[in-house]
Design a protein around this motif. Sequence first.
Motif: not given
Length: 301
Positions: A247, A109, A106, A223, A242, A219, A230-233
């Motif tokens: 949120r 990215k 992350f 993120s 993800p 996130d 959007r890419y959440s951890h």
Amino acid sequence: MSTNLRHAGFKAMGTYCEIQLYEASRISARRLVRRLIEEVNRLESKYTRYRDDSFLSKINRSAGDQTGVKIDVETLKLFEHAQTCYEQSDGLFDITAGVLRRVWDFSRKRIPDESELQELLPLIGYERLNWHDNMLFLPENMEIDFGGIVKEYAADSLANLARELGVKRGLINLGGDFAAIGSQPENRPWPIGITHPEDPTKMMSHFHLSEGGLASSGDYERSFILDGKRYSHLLNPRTGWPCAGLRAASVSANLCTVAGSFATIAMLKQEQDALNWLTESGLPFVFMDGAGQIGGPGLAD
């Protein structure tokens, strides 16, 4: 003798922490704080994945070893809580999902290929852990990560230790996970601000805590957005991708550990499923949905 509110800030578990105690003597307060910080440092040293000499690292090194590893009583309680979370979440909350970090980056990215994820998914599944009494036989290449529960557990542990040491009123804050030791004088609750996920200089909401714990999950810290997505951890252990629900979620419960599990499970579910889950729990909560709207019965004036 009147008591004064004593503050002590420190770094632990990779975050800013604070202990607040009502104590008449400054010297006594310092001694109490020192003992509590020793305890949080002990727990961090025992359960961090960033130290080779931690007990967690010893567990993970035992993967594939036919002799297994003996699990002490304290760690067994963490495993029992993790199993409860696994069952309550239908497998979404899984302390064996940390292997996904091998392909997700992350900070850079980096998005893995589906083939990379498919190679790791067979290594995930709490039900794959083999137990014989207090001996754990961790399958080859699997690993355990207590990151989703240990900070909340530490907050509760510090609150319990403080009570044993004679503290009547206090508040433990470990990076936004709180455990209250009674209310403030005159039965005033502890006012706690919940940081806004999109602007850390603002508050999303406020809680009033007199006992028990409060925990948040979101996130917003790890993120990233790439090509407008959007890419959440927070990763789904079934797919390796993800989660894309809420949120942020903050929950209050009788223990910080319980609050943390409800908040994290909510973050792992689809948005409407998460709101249903939180509502059915009967616990005070606040949330931010995918559209940035804030709500929940835990909102304080």
